[in-house]
Write an enzyme that holds these catalytic residues in place. Structure first.
Site, mmCIF file in Angstrom:
data_model
loop_
_atom_site.group_PDB
_atom_site.id
_atom_site.type_symbol
_atom_site.label_atom_id
_atom_site.label_comp_id
_atom_site.label_asym_id
_atom_site.label_seq_id
_atom_site.Cartn_x
_atom_site.Cartn_y
_atom_site.Cartn_z
ATOM 1 N N LYS A 1 0.863 -1.193 0.000
ATOM 2 C CA LYS A 1 0.000 0.000 0.000
ATOM 3 C C LYS A 1 0.886 1.226 0.000
ATOM 4 C CE LYS A 1 -3.552 2.434 2.570
ATOM 5 N NZ LYS A 1 -4.579 2.346 3.622
ATOM 6 N N LYS B 1 -2.232 -1.525 -3.797
ATOM 7 C CA LYS B 1 -3.091 -0.344 -3.714
ATOM 8 C C LYS B 1 -2.256 0.921 -3.779
ATOM 9 C CE LYS B 1 -6.015 1.899 -0.358
ATOM 10 N NZ LYS B 1 -6.426 1.947 1.028
HETATM 11 C C1 PBG Z 1 -7.460 3.428 5.683
HETATM 12 C C2 PBG Z 1 -7.732 3.244 4.259
HETATM 13 C C3 PBG Z 1 -7.547 4.183 3.231
HETATM 14 C C4 PBG Z 1 -8.076 3.615 2.090
HETATM 15 C C5 PBG Z 1 -8.546 2.336 2.420
HETATM 16 N N1 PBG Z 1 -8.294 2.120 3.764
HETATM 17 C C6 PBG Z 1 -7.036 5.569 3.250
HETATM 18 C C7 PBG Z 1 -5.692 5.849 3.725
HETATM 19 O O1 PBG Z 1 -4.837 4.973 3.853
HETATM 20 O O2 PBG Z 1 -5.463 7.021 4.018
HETATM 21 C C8 PBG Z 1 -8.155 4.294 0.751
HETATM 22 C C9 PBG Z 1 -9.168 3.764 -0.192
HETATM 23 C C10 PBG Z 1 -9.574 4.666 -1.298
HETATM 24 O O3 PBG Z 1 -8.972 5.740 -1.530
HETATM 25 O O4 PBG Z 1 -10.529 4.310 -1.989
HETATM 26 N N2 PBG Z 1 -6.321 2.881 6.210
#
Ligand code: PBG
Length: 331
Positions: free
Chosen positions: A201, A255
């Protein structure tokens, strides 16, 4: 015989629709889709997310209705994210551990109406519950403390498991959390609860509309670069994936999605495990805005992006376009 013109005319098999269908190398079906949904307080509430046209926050009853809709459309799994009430957010995100929090009520409501006809994937991270919008516990220096956070995440995961979650998806990027959660699930007797690790991520600019949806964006102090990955790195993503698999993940996620197809490809080639892409909120918003601005046909644009994930090796895609795509696929 070598492949050369005119013995080989690659256009031959492209001549007709039936023929193109025969040689198609990848297919997208509704079973490839995971539908992320935002939960909010109340009853009968549909609260549109301004930066995600077509996406709303739903109260628990609405989430149950969306789950039924997903089953009808052939979507096998939904992912839940809570928009926690202001008074329930705190420095330590303790609401994440409340067995009666919004998430747990939504999980139970879905399981009540749909049972095992749909999977419920739940996000493990503290950002929807903290006043500072970080995914974990912040120390005096403003650093997100790894090991203390992991201890809380384990309790959060067990809380979700007790409510009926099918797939635990840690999105926090702390080191060692998959092993800790796996051990706690095993000890709790949850032998068949899956872990889908947000393994690679990235600290991405594409999460903006999501942070609007769970209202964590405005409060976010600083950024998430000390735990989410640097977009410049690829070998490091493979190291993340290797660890998460070794620690007990059943599947891994990359992601955001489209800007990281190379990562998806390398993960699939190297590890041969189920890989999922999260086509994140900013990607969805760009497609919608692009279509609105005349960049192309919205349905065609979104389907072309989704098939790219399958081609790169994904077993499935988390996408806010899931219901639209499923409808298109179902004709
Ligand atoms: C939280 C989380 C996030 C997303 C999914 N889980 C945001 C972040 O890490 O700030 C983002 C998903 C999206 O943008 O659709 N940990």
């Amino acid at each position: 015989m070598s492949r050369s013109y005119p013995n080989t005319r690659l256009r031959r098999t492209r001549s007709f629709g039936w023929s193109r269908a025969m040689v198609r190398e990848t297919v997208l079906t509704p079973a490839d889709l995971i539908w992320p949904l935002f939960v909010t307080e109340g009853n009968g509430v549909e609260d549109p997310v301004a930066s995600l046209p077509g996406v709303s926050r739903w109260s628990v009853d609405g989430i149950a209705a969306r789950a039924k809709e997903a089953v009808k459309l052939g979507i096998p799994c939904i992912a839940l994210f809570p928009n926690t009430r202001d008074g329930l957010r705190s420095d330590d995100g303790a609401e994440a551990l409340n067995p009666d929090n919004l998430m747990c009520r939504a999980i139970k409501a879905v399981k009540d109406v749909c049972g095992d006809s749909i999977g419920v994937l739940t996000d493990v991270a503290l950002d929807p519950y903290t006043t500072h919008g970080q995914d974990g516990l912040v120390d005096a220096a403003g650093y997100v403390a790894n090991d203390d956070t992991v201890a809380v995440l384990v309790d959060q995961a067990i809380n979700q498991a007790e409510a009926g979650a099918d797939i635990i998806a840690p999105s926090d990027m702390m080191d060692g959390r998959v092993r800790a959660i796996r051990m706690a699930l095993e000890m709790g007797g949850y032998h068949n609860i899956q872990i889908m690790a947000y393994a690679a991520k990235y600290a991405s600019a594409f999460y903006g509309p999501f942070r609007d949806a769970v209202r964590s964006g405005d409060r976010l102090v600083g950024d998430k670069k000390t735990y989410q990955m640097d977009p410049a790195n690829a070998d490091e993503a493979l190291a993340e994936v290797a660890l998460d698999i070794a620690e007990g993940a059943d599947s891994v996620m990359v992601k955001p999605g489209l800007a990281y197809l190379d990562i998806i490809w390398r993960v699939k080639q190297q590890f041969h495990v189920p890989v999922y892409a999260y086509q994140v909120s900013g990607e969805y918003a760009l497609i919608e805005a692009g279509a609105e601005a005349g960049a192309g046909d919205r349905d065609a644009l979104l389907m072309e992006k989704l098939i790219a994930f399958k081609r790169a090796g994904c077993s499935g895609v988390l996408t806010y376009h899931a219901p639209v795509a499923a409808r298109l696929l179902n004709g």
